[in-house]
Design a protein around this motif. Sequence first.
Motif, PDB file in Angstrom:
ATOM      1  N   ASN A  17       0.808  -1.285   0.198  1.00 38.65           N
ATOM      2  CA  ASN A  17       0.137   0.119   0.030  1.00 38.65           C
ATOM      3  C   ASN A  17       0.813   1.450  -0.035  1.00 38.65           C
ATOM      4  OD1 ASN A  17      -1.692  -2.217   1.308  1.00 38.65           O
ATOM      5  ND2 ASN A  17      -3.119  -0.604   1.069  1.00 38.65           N
ATOM      6  N   LEU A  19       2.234   4.498   0.871  1.00 38.57           N
ATOM      7  CA  LEU A  19       2.548   5.349   2.311  1.00 38.57           C
ATOM      8  C   LEU A  19       1.417   6.274   2.425  1.00 38.57           C
ATOM      9  CD1 LEU A  19       3.937   5.662   5.280  1.00 38.57           C
ATOM     10  CD2 LEU A  19       5.250   7.320   4.031  1.00 38.57           C
ATOM     11  N   ILE A  20       1.284   7.277   1.532  1.00 34.76           N
ATOM     12  CA  ILE A  20       0.515   8.646   1.968  1.00 34.76           C
ATOM     13  C   ILE A  20      -1.006   8.322   1.858  1.00 34.76           C
ATOM     14  CG2 ILE A  20       0.081  10.937   1.257  1.00 34.76           C
ATOM     15  CD1 ILE A  20       3.116  11.462   0.923  1.00 34.76           C
ATOM     16  N   GLU A  21      -1.214   7.893   0.530  1.00 38.82           N
ATOM     17  CA  GLU A  21      -2.646   7.434  -0.116  1.00 38.82           C
ATOM     18  C   GLU A  21      -3.286   6.253   0.806  1.00 38.82           C
ATOM     19  OE1 GLU A  21      -0.458   8.148  -2.161  1.00 38.82           O
ATOM     20  OE2 GLU A  21      -0.860   9.934  -2.765  1.00 38.82           O
ATOM     21  N   GLY A  22      -2.419   5.217   1.014  1.00 37.92           N
ATOM     22  CA  GLY A  22      -2.674   3.963   1.555  1.00 37.92           C
ATOM     23  C   GLY A  22      -3.111   3.036   0.356  1.00 37.92           C
ATOM     24  N   ASP A  23      -3.468   3.584  -0.766  1.00 36.37           N
ATOM     25  CA  ASP A  23      -4.240   2.550  -1.704  1.00 36.37           C
ATOM     26  C   ASP A  23      -2.871   1.352  -2.319  1.00 36.37           C
ATOM     27  OD1 ASP A  23      -2.562   4.421  -3.179  1.00 36.37           O
ATOM     28  OD2 ASP A  23      -3.835   4.637  -4.970  1.00 36.37           O
ATOM     29  N   VAL A  24      -3.545   0.700  -3.059  1.00 38.19           N
ATOM     30  CA  VAL A  24      -2.806  -0.540  -3.412  1.00 38.19           C
ATOM     31  C   VAL A  24      -1.679  -0.220  -4.600  1.00 38.19           C
ATOM     32  CG1 VAL A  24      -2.597  -2.758  -4.549  1.00 38.19           C
ATOM     33  CG2 VAL A  24      -4.520  -2.193  -2.746  1.00 38.19           C
TER      34      VAL A  24
ATOM     35  N   ARG B  26       7.165   9.946  10.162  1.00 34.48           N
ATOM     36  CA  ARG B  26       7.121   9.002   9.203  1.00 34.48           C
ATOM     37  C   ARG B  26       7.179   9.560   7.930  1.00 34.48           C
ATOM     38  NH1 ARG B  26       7.616   5.428   6.273  1.00 34.48           N
ATOM     39  NH2 ARG B  26       6.250   3.662   5.865  1.00 34.48           N
ATOM     40  N   LEU B  27       6.778  10.493   7.377  1.00 36.09           N
ATOM     41  CA  LEU B  27       6.842  11.301   6.066  1.00 36.09           C
ATOM     42  C   LEU B  27       8.319  11.414   5.648  1.00 36.09           C
ATOM     43  CD1 LEU B  27       3.381  13.126   5.870  1.00 36.09           C
ATOM     44  CD2 LEU B  27       4.027  10.894   4.918  1.00 36.09           C
ATOM     45  N   GLU B  33       8.241   2.102   9.432  1.00 37.12           N
ATOM     46  CA  GLU B  33       6.908   1.808   9.383  1.00 37.12           C
ATOM     47  C   GLU B  33       6.740   0.814  10.603  1.00 37.12           C
ATOM     48  OE1 GLU B  33       4.319   2.584   8.047  1.00 37.12           O
ATOM     49  OE2 GLU B  33       2.651   1.167   8.710  1.00 37.12           O
ATOM     50  N   LEU B  47      -4.429   0.508   8.239  1.00 36.48           N
ATOM     51  CA  LEU B  47      -4.062   0.671   7.111  1.00 36.48           C
ATOM     52  C   LEU B  47      -4.982  -0.717   6.531  1.00 36.48           C
ATOM     53  CD1 LEU B  47      -3.090   1.693   4.390  1.00 36.48           C
ATOM     54  CD2 LEU B  47      -0.894   0.509   4.895  1.00 36.48           C
ATOM     55  N   GLN B  48      -6.111  -0.478   5.808  1.00 33.55           N
ATOM     56  CA  GLN B  48      -6.894  -1.571   5.090  1.00 33.55           C
ATOM     57  C   GLN B  48      -6.462  -1.834   3.705  1.00 33.55           C
ATOM     58  OE1 GLN B  48     -10.239  -2.472   7.715  1.00 33.55           O
ATOM     59  NE2 GLN B  48     -11.065  -0.476   6.696  1.00 33.55           N
ATOM     60  N   LEU B  49      -7.630  -2.819   3.154  1.00 37.81           N
ATOM     61  CA  LEU B  49      -7.112  -3.260   1.665  1.00 37.81           C
ATOM     62  C   LEU B  49      -6.942  -2.091   0.899  1.00 37.81           C
ATOM     63  CD1 LEU B  49      -9.619  -5.972   0.880  1.00 37.81           C
ATOM     64  CD2 LEU B  49      -7.380  -6.142   1.392  1.00 37.81           C
ATOM     65  N   HIS B  50      -7.926  -1.084   0.686  1.00 33.66           N
ATOM     66  CA  HIS B  50      -7.502  -0.101  -0.259  1.00 33.66           C
ATOM     67  C   HIS B  50      -7.288   1.386   0.076  1.00 33.66           C
ATOM     68  CE1 HIS B  50      -9.965  -3.090  -2.412  1.00 33.66           C
ATOM     69  NE2 HIS B  50     -10.937  -2.809  -1.649  1.00 33.66           N
ATOM     70  N   ALA B  51      -7.113   1.447   1.520  1.00 33.90           N
ATOM     71  CA  ALA B  51      -6.895   2.765   2.034  1.00 33.90           C
ATOM     72  C   ALA B  51      -6.581   2.821   3.567  1.00 33.90           C
ATOM     73  CB  ALA B  51      -7.921   3.748   1.775  1.00 33.90           C
ATOM     74  N   TYR B  52      -6.374   3.744   4.113  1.00 33.80           N
ATOM     75  CA  TYR B  52      -6.142   3.694   5.551  1.00 33.80           C
ATOM     76  C   TYR B  52      -7.744   3.926   6.058  1.00 33.80           C
ATOM     77  CZ  TYR B  52      -1.193   4.890   5.561  1.00 33.80           C
ATOM     78  OH  TYR B  52       0.050   4.795   5.501  1.00 33.80           O
ATOM     79  N   LYS B  80     -14.761  10.128   1.672  1.00 33.90           N
ATOM     80  CA  LYS B  80     -15.797  10.299   0.315  1.00 33.90           C
ATOM     81  C   LYS B  80     -17.229  10.586   0.713  1.00 33.90           C
ATOM     82  CE  LYS B  80     -12.642   7.114  -2.178  1.00 33.90           C
ATOM     83  NZ  LYS B  80     -12.020   8.161  -3.123  1.00 33.90           N
ATOM     84  N   TYR B  82     -18.968  10.036   3.336  1.00 32.22           N
ATOM     85  CA  TYR B  82     -19.876   8.977   4.373  1.00 32.22           C
ATOM     86  C   TYR B  82     -19.174   8.614   5.193  1.00 32.22           C
ATOM     87  CZ  TYR B  82     -17.785   4.676   2.311  1.00 32.22           C
ATOM     88  OH  TYR B  82     -16.759   3.704   2.021  1.00 32.22           O
ATOM     89  N   TRP B  95     -11.529   6.115   4.079  1.00 26.52           N
ATOM     90  CA  TRP B  95     -10.604   6.712   2.946  1.00 26.52           C
ATOM     91  C   TRP B  95      -9.620   8.038   3.165  1.00 26.52           C
ATOM     92  CZ3 TRP B  95     -10.721   3.556  -1.286  1.00 26.52           C
ATOM     93  CH2 TRP B  95     -11.618   2.631  -1.508  1.00 26.52           C
ATOM     94  N   LYS B  97      -6.425  10.157   3.952  1.00 21.34           N
ATOM     95  CA  LYS B  97      -4.875  10.133   3.812  1.00 21.34           C
ATOM     96  C   LYS B  97      -4.136  10.326   4.964  1.00 21.34           C
ATOM     97  CE  LYS B  97      -5.780  10.694  -0.941  1.00 21.34           C
ATOM     98  NZ  LYS B  97      -7.044  10.131  -0.899  1.00 21.34           N
ATOM     99  N   LEU B  98      -3.274   9.690   4.823  1.00 19.99           N
ATOM    100  CA  LEU B  98      -1.929   9.934   5.993  1.00 19.99           C
ATOM    101  C   LEU B  98      -1.737  11.241   6.346  1.00 19.99           C
ATOM    102  CD1 LEU B  98      -0.499   8.491   8.089  1.00 19.99           C
ATOM    103  CD2 LEU B  98       1.303   8.199   6.406  1.00 19.99           C
ATOM    104  N   ARG B  99      -1.450  12.002   5.495  1.00 17.87           N
ATOM    105  CA  ARG B  99      -1.331  13.535   5.464  1.00 17.87           C
ATOM    106  C   ARG B  99      -2.196  14.298   6.187  1.00 17.87           C
ATOM    107  NH1 ARG B  99       2.823  15.171   2.505  1.00 17.87           N
ATOM    108  NH2 ARG B  99       2.708  14.355   0.575  1.00 17.87           N
TER     109      ARG B  99
END
Lengths: 104, 555
Positions: A17, A19-24, B26-27, B33, B47-52, B80, B82, B95, B97-99
């Motif tokens: 994933n 680092l920033i966006e967390g996406d794949v 971290r950034l 990590e 941190l999940q499948l598609h995003a934080y 997003k 919801y 969804w 973003k870490l920042r």
Amino acid sequence: MPRDSSREFTPKVVTGNALIEGDVIYLTAADDWTRDLARAELLTDEATARLRLMMAEGQPDIVVGPYLAEVAQGADGPRPVHFREAFRSTGPSNYFHGKQAGGA
Amino acid sequence: MYSYSEFDAAFVAERNRQFRQQVERRLSGALTEEEFKPLRLMNGLYLQLHAYMLRVAIPYGTLDSRQMRQLAMIAERWDKGYGHFTTRQNIQYNWPKLRDVPDILDALAEVEMHAIQTSGNTIRNVTADHFAGAAADELADPRPVAELIRQWSTDHPEFQFLPRKFKIAVTGSPNDRAVTMAHDIGLQIVSREGEIGYRVIVGGGLGRTPMLGKVLREFVPQADLLPYLEATVSVWNLLGRRDNKYKSRIKITVHEHGIEDIRARVEERFNLIRPSFGGVDQALFEQIRAAFAPPAFRTRSSEGYHAARAADPVFRAWCDTNLAAHRAPGYAIVQISLKAHGATPGDASAAQMRAMADLAERYGHDALRISHEQNVILPHVHEADLPALHEELRRHGLATANIGLISEIIACPGMDYCTLATARSIPIAQQIATRFDELRLEHEIGDLKIKISGCINACGHHHVGHIGILGLDRAGAENYQITLGGDHTQDAALGQRTGPGFSAEEIIPAIERIIHTYLAHRTGPEESFVSAFRRTGMAPFKHALYEVEHAHAAE
Ligand code: HEM
Ligand code: SF4
């Protein structure tokens, strides 16, 4: 298709994933990262796969939790074998969010 | 409504400041990590499948309109649009973003909210009956004691590195709506000769080894509660197994040592530490209690309500399913279903959150609750306001009349979001709800709870569902195991497995066969699904699931 040279080894891609966006994201042959599984580098040899994974592990500023995911060679590049990787390469099924919507 | 003390505010501000620095480090690469992960988890960031994913605590599920509006703002600005309300009375953003997370945490702090201790081996967000302070059947409001426990456990020096997570739930009513039997500690407020105290249940839990709690002590007086809890947690802190995370929860400790042994150890420890609780906690408790004083209920005519009921069948149907009995004359508890047929259980859009905040302010003494059933509750609404409220809910797609029915399903995020998942749960919930809505059967079926988890961790409470569904990975395909006869109330029971699981294509027809079997076997509409199951046992259901070639498909 026979995978003779690497006997038990099945094709892989390096993924994790962002680092920033967390996406794949997936590692490409050009040493950068893509969000599109089809553009990932297909690794058919175990030793190379391990090397590529180590290289990914050396980029903690880009990728979190890199690992080797099983894929198959499709017509347009690597495609997922397991349903978990299929979801990772598209997005959730309850909303049109994630990669399928074109972006993180 | 309870308000942060200066200490709370300063503590949260300091934690947020630290986390902002940790994210920056971290950034910039100063933290790896491995170093960062425990820090982000301490602040509810997964941190999940598609995003934080950011998990925000809603202590004992209680919110006011200002907080709900802030949750909506966060959903719109940084997510997003919801949020997902969970069985732990939390809200999860899927969804971020870490920042942006430090800014989100600051926005939460503005309304006295945070994400601390929503993860890790700590005492987690204390949950309580979502009808607290409103229910007709309540002995005492469970929230003051939940708040007392929250303050005692937050940043408790001895309890930051427990053997594993620790979950406490409180009910103030004999009708348990807080699932106290499936928590590490469940507290039931009871009365003994007019004195209010607590029945302490220990060692319940779901997950891969589901267990119902056992009574540790029948009656703990108010003044002894914190030392008694502290004694219990510290006995487990010492004995609990740190060598194996599957054996680390207190349920296993109780199981391995036996309840008598644990009780003796707790009593011994309690006697030792009791004197150190000098009564400060009691003074604090009184202050907290005052902050939870009930709103000023008014006496008004309910004529308009009765007229609307008589005139409008849609309104009447909604009232019949979605209202619950309030303690104050002329008032009702309104349950807003976040389970519209075909929607994701527990999700609310920012616009819906704002609408609910407005309604709470206008008609509900500014009070909102999140239930473990993933719905939103307006605990104090006068009957006179119900017709107007219902109309507004309808305009926002929030008037689904299905509380307690087959389509009002609990589902965990499953493989649509969760990294631990072995299968999806949301689409199964969507399909069941849609299917039974098409069949126009759900009112005929009556009281029925379906609960779905996407792996054995059981976040969707499937073990205590009347029908439980567990998603697994069988040889690279999603497969769903069914349990029947679970119960999450004071009559708590763990469901029994029917047998082999079903594929994603087969699971909806299988549920239909179960329902048709129930309808065929019940003594009458007054015999609920779970009562019928208790009477008939598994046999007719097994037969319908596995032996009938052509199940009586509904037309
Ligand atoms: C990032 C997502 C999540 C992760 C990593 C996660 C992890 C876990 C794990 C590992 C367990 C098993 C604990 C054990 O048996 O010792 C568990 C249990 C549980 N979780 Fe989650 N969970 C997640 C999301 C959720 C959500 C969304 C909910 C609420 C809908 C939830 C509520 C619960 C509940 C109620 C239990 C069972 C009670 C118990 O602790 O025994 N979790 N979770
Ligand atoms: S039950 Fe499993 S899949 Fe569902 S949220 Fe919990 S850990 Fe994830």
